[in-house]
Design a protein around this motif. Structure first.
Motif, mmCIF file in Angstrom:
data_model
loop_
_atom_site.group_PDB
_atom_site.id
_atom_site.type_symbol
_atom_site.label_atom_id
_atom_site.label_comp_id
_atom_site.label_asym_id
_atom_site.label_seq_id
_atom_site.Cartn_x
_atom_site.Cartn_y
_atom_site.Cartn_z
ATOM 1 N N CYS A 10 38.163 30.016 35.931
ATOM 2 C CA CYS A 10 39.305 30.839 35.706
ATOM 3 C C CYS A 10 38.625 32.353 35.828
ATOM 4 N N PRO A 11 39.723 33.383 36.447
ATOM 5 C CA PRO A 11 38.999 35.017 36.579
ATOM 6 C C PRO A 11 38.534 34.848 35.151
ATOM 7 N N ILE A 12 39.109 34.715 34.555
ATOM 8 C CA ILE A 12 38.548 35.290 33.346
ATOM 9 C C ILE A 12 37.208 35.494 32.382
ATOM 10 N N VAL A 13 37.640 33.944 32.564
ATOM 11 C CA VAL A 13 35.674 33.208 32.603
ATOM 12 C C VAL A 13 34.853 33.749 33.248
ATOM 13 N N LEU A 14 34.660 33.320 34.290
ATOM 14 C CA LEU A 14 33.941 34.139 34.548
ATOM 15 C C LEU A 14 33.816 36.025 34.819
ATOM 16 N N LEU A 15 34.976 36.480 34.459
ATOM 17 C CA LEU A 15 34.801 37.943 33.938
ATOM 18 C C LEU A 15 34.328 38.200 32.745
ATOM 19 N N PHE A 16 34.572 37.575 31.878
ATOM 20 C CA PHE A 16 33.880 37.087 30.477
ATOM 21 C C PHE A 16 32.472 36.780 30.061
ATOM 22 N N GLY A 17 31.871 36.205 30.710
ATOM 23 C CA GLY A 17 30.813 35.367 31.712
ATOM 24 C C GLY A 17 29.721 36.430 32.199
ATOM 25 N N HIS A 18 30.329 37.286 32.974
ATOM 26 C CA HIS A 18 29.399 38.053 33.544
ATOM 27 C C HIS A 18 28.592 39.287 32.712
ATOM 28 N N PRO A 19 27.087 39.040 32.513
ATOM 29 C CA PRO A 19 26.202 40.175 31.533
ATOM 30 C C PRO A 19 26.847 41.338 32.051
ATOM 31 N N VAL A 20 27.083 42.181 32.731
ATOM 32 C CA VAL A 20 27.756 43.599 32.928
ATOM 33 C C VAL A 20 28.943 44.063 32.141
ATOM 34 N N PHE A 21 29.703 42.973 32.669
ATOM 35 C CA PHE A 21 30.836 43.320 31.767
ATOM 36 C C PHE A 21 30.908 43.017 30.439
ATOM 37 N N MET A 22 30.051 42.178 29.880
ATOM 38 C CA MET A 22 29.782 41.953 28.872
ATOM 39 C C MET A 22 29.599 43.233 28.153
ATOM 40 N N ARG A 23 28.157 43.065 28.670
ATOM 41 C CA ARG A 23 27.486 44.791 27.963
ATOM 42 C C ARG A 23 28.688 45.905 27.871
ATOM 43 N N ALA A 24 29.357 45.707 28.582
ATOM 44 C CA ALA A 24 30.330 47.123 29.077
ATOM 45 C C ALA A 24 30.991 46.718 27.857
ATOM 46 N N PHE A 25 31.784 45.646 27.532
ATOM 47 C CA PHE A 25 32.811 44.943 26.836
ATOM 48 C C PHE A 25 32.457 45.674 24.981
#
Length: 93
Positions: A10-25
């Motif tokens: 799932c794209p949302i799972v991949l997005l939230f699992g990405h360390p760069v995205f998580m840090r920015a989030f």
């Protein structure tokens, strides 16, 4: 496939699992006007979710800080460190 995707695809799972995205989030969330107590709770929750072993000393250190800038720094750093030394580096609290 019936329109559903497997968790790992799932794209949302991949997005939230990405360390760069998580840090920015996380950085975006903690920019809001959180109290020191709320920020300390966030840091502790992130520590619990991380791969670090959370010690009583770490909990005490986080809970004793009343500096929102320091707590924000710890919150943004917690998912990218390998140990408490890195997390608490440049400690001002």
């Amino acid at each position: 496939m019936d329109g559903q995707c497997e968790d790992s695809e799932c794209p949302i799972v991949l997005l939230f699992g990405h360390p760069v995205f998580m840090r920015a989030f996380i950085e975006q969330i903690i920019e809001e006007n959180w109290s020191a107590d709320g920020l300390a709770e966030l840091v502790l929750a992130l520590l619990e979710a991380s791969s670090l072993t959370v010690t009583d000393e770490m909990r005490a250190r986080v809970n004793s800080s009343s500096d929102p800038r320091q707590l924000r720094a710890w919150a943004s750093r917690v998912l990218s460190v390998s140990g408490p030394e890195e997390l608490f580096a440049d400690n001002r609290a």
